[in-house]
Design a protein around this motif. Structure first.
Motif, PDB file in Angstrom:
ATOM      1  N   ASN A  11       0.824  -1.204   0.000  1.00 19.63           N
ATOM      2  CA  ASN A  11       0.000   0.000   0.000  1.00 19.63           C
ATOM      3  C   ASN A  11       0.865   1.263   0.000  1.00 19.63           C
ATOM      4  OD1 ASN A  11      -2.518   1.607   0.448  1.00 19.63           O
ATOM      5  ND2 ASN A  11      -1.545   2.006   2.421  1.00 19.63           N
ATOM      6  N   ALA A  12       1.938   1.215   0.799  1.00 18.60           N
ATOM      7  CA  ALA A  12       2.842   2.369   0.853  1.00 18.60           C
ATOM      8  C   ALA A  12       3.498   2.609  -0.502  1.00 18.60           C
ATOM      9  CB  ALA A  12       3.897   2.150   1.930  1.00 18.60           C
ATOM     10  N   ARG A  13       3.949   1.549  -1.147  1.00 23.63           N
ATOM     11  CA  ARG A  13       4.560   1.695  -2.468  1.00 23.63           C
ATOM     12  C   ARG A  13       3.587   2.315  -3.461  1.00 23.63           C
ATOM     13  NH1 ARG A  13       7.472  -3.223  -5.130  1.00 23.63           N
ATOM     14  NH2 ARG A  13       7.744  -1.530  -6.636  1.00 23.63           N
ATOM     15  N   LYS A  14       2.342   1.857  -3.446  1.00 24.31           N
ATOM     16  CA  LYS A  14       1.334   2.367  -4.366  1.00 24.31           C
ATOM     17  C   LYS A  14       1.095   3.858  -4.141  1.00 24.31           C
ATOM     18  CE  LYS A  14      -3.507   1.647  -5.720  1.00 24.31           C
ATOM     19  NZ  LYS A  14      -4.730   0.822  -5.458  1.00 24.31           N
ATOM     20  N   ARG A  15       0.972   4.264  -2.901  1.00 22.06           N
ATOM     21  CA  ARG A  15       0.720   5.672  -2.587  1.00 22.06           C
ATOM     22  C   ARG A  15       1.929   6.551  -2.899  1.00 22.06           C
ATOM     23  NH1 ARG A  15      -2.377   5.719   3.182  1.00 22.06           N
ATOM     24  NH2 ARG A  15      -1.872   7.942   2.988  1.00 22.06           N
ATOM     25  N   LEU A  16       3.108   6.029  -2.672  1.00 23.69           N
ATOM     26  CA  LEU A  16       4.321   6.797  -2.980  1.00 23.69           C
ATOM     27  C   LEU A  16       4.480   6.991  -4.484  1.00 23.69           C
ATOM     28  CD1 LEU A  16       6.757   5.221  -0.368  1.00 23.69           C
ATOM     29  CD2 LEU A  16       5.789   7.520  -0.301  1.00 23.69           C
ATOM     30  N   GLU A  27      11.758   3.641  -0.016  1.00 21.55           N
ATOM     31  CA  GLU A  27      11.088   4.505   0.952  1.00 21.55           C
ATOM     32  C   GLU A  27      10.004   3.758   1.723  1.00 21.55           C
ATOM     33  OE1 GLU A  27       9.964   8.382  -0.217  1.00 21.55           O
ATOM     34  OE2 GLU A  27      11.875   8.865  -1.128  1.00 21.55           O
ATOM     35  N   ALA A  28       9.241   2.899   1.032  1.00 24.71           N
ATOM     36  CA  ALA A  28       8.207   2.125   1.718  1.00 24.71           C
ATOM     37  C   ALA A  28       8.823   1.220   2.769  1.00 24.71           C
ATOM     38  CB  ALA A  28       7.415   1.304   0.701  1.00 24.71           C
TER      39      ALA A  28
END
Length: 285
Positions: A11-16, A27-28
């Motif tokens: 989810n973090a990768r997608k939002r970044l 970063e994720a």
């Protein structure tokens, strides 16, 4: 039900990615490790486990700040440089891979000095370049010098964190002025000065423009104020035969070479970063 650590990571990768972050994987991973208090190895081991609601909330808080432009190193308070984990905050520039070229050359030049090598990291910021030299060149003495009290506070923390107090000192110095009395002379001066043209400051990415210190970015009208001052005024702090090394902007190498030639530096060479940009200019007195 809470998701797994892997769910949070994806989810973090997608939002970044959605806000234009190129290094979304890195970063994720760093954000989830910080949010959970896990090492990178522990995160990989536990990716299939479910995270607590508290960790999910902390991750959400971090992601919102990152989506607003705040850089990950400032969010987590540290960043890797040349094999070292260094403290950073918004009083210093974030150490970047490009600057590892400057550290590499400073290490190589210091290693060529047979004994009692002294190295000056001028405009030191977090101290990343000078600390890399001290770590890799046994017996050398390094001075981290910066005009910013905030930067020196971070640099001193990093001296302690790296266990290099026996080799490294810190001093408040203005690179735009003559060297202070008592600073002595050095075999190697490595300098990563502010070099952004003043008119270009407003065009920088929000993560730089709004969060990194202006004092460490503003190189004057043409971006060359510090190169002029150091090549002119700091020659007296360099031993005969010593080496002066600069990190430069993507289109500044030729201008800096000309300044160094004018001040009597010879055997001037440039070194490229990972993108093929002439990133470091090196000359000998």
């Amino acid at each position: 039900m809470a998701g797994t650590y892997n769910d949070l990571y994806l989810n973090a990768r997608k939002r970044l990615r959605a806000v234009g972050v190129e290094e979304d994987q890195l970063e994720a991973r760093e954000l989830i490790c910080y949010a959970s208090g896990k090492t990178r190895e522990e995160f990989l081991r536990d990716r299939g486990f479910y995270a607590s609601g508290e960790i999910e909330e902390r991750m959400e808080w971090l992601l919102r700040r990152r989506e607003a432009g705040e850089p990950v190193p400032y969010l987590i308070g540290e960043w890797d440089f040349y094999g070292m984990s260094l403290d950073v905050d918004n009083g210093v520039l974030i150490p970047r891979p490009d600057t590892e070229v400057l550290a590499q050359r400073a290490i190589a030049c210091a290693q060529q000095v047979k004994e009692s090598c002294r190295v000056l990291d001028l405009c030191a910021g977090s101290g990343c370049v000078g600390l890399a030299v001290a770590k890799h060149v046994a017996g050398c003495r390094v001075l981290l010098a910066d005009v910013s009290d905030d930067a020196l506070r971070v640099a001193r923390r990093n001296v302690r964190k790296t266990g290099l107090r026996g080799q490294v000192g810190c001093e408040r110095v203005n690179a735009l002025e003559l060297p202070p009395r008592g600073v002595g002379t050095f075999d190697v001066i490595a300098c990563n000065p502010p070099y952004i043209r003043r008119a270009e400051l407003e065009t920088l990415d929000i993560s730089v423009r709004e969060f990194e210190p202006l004092l460490a970015l503003d190189g004057g009208e043409d971006g060359l104020d510090f190169y002029r001052a150091v090549t002119s005024d700091w020659r007296t702090a360099l031993r005969q035969g010593g080496t002066l090394l600069f990190e430069v902007g993507y289109d500044q190498a030729d201008a800096v070479i000309a300044l160094m030639e004018k001040r009597g530096f010879r055997e001037i060479q440039t070194y490229r970063d990972g993108q093929g940009i002439r990133r470091v200019v090196e000359g000998h007195l």
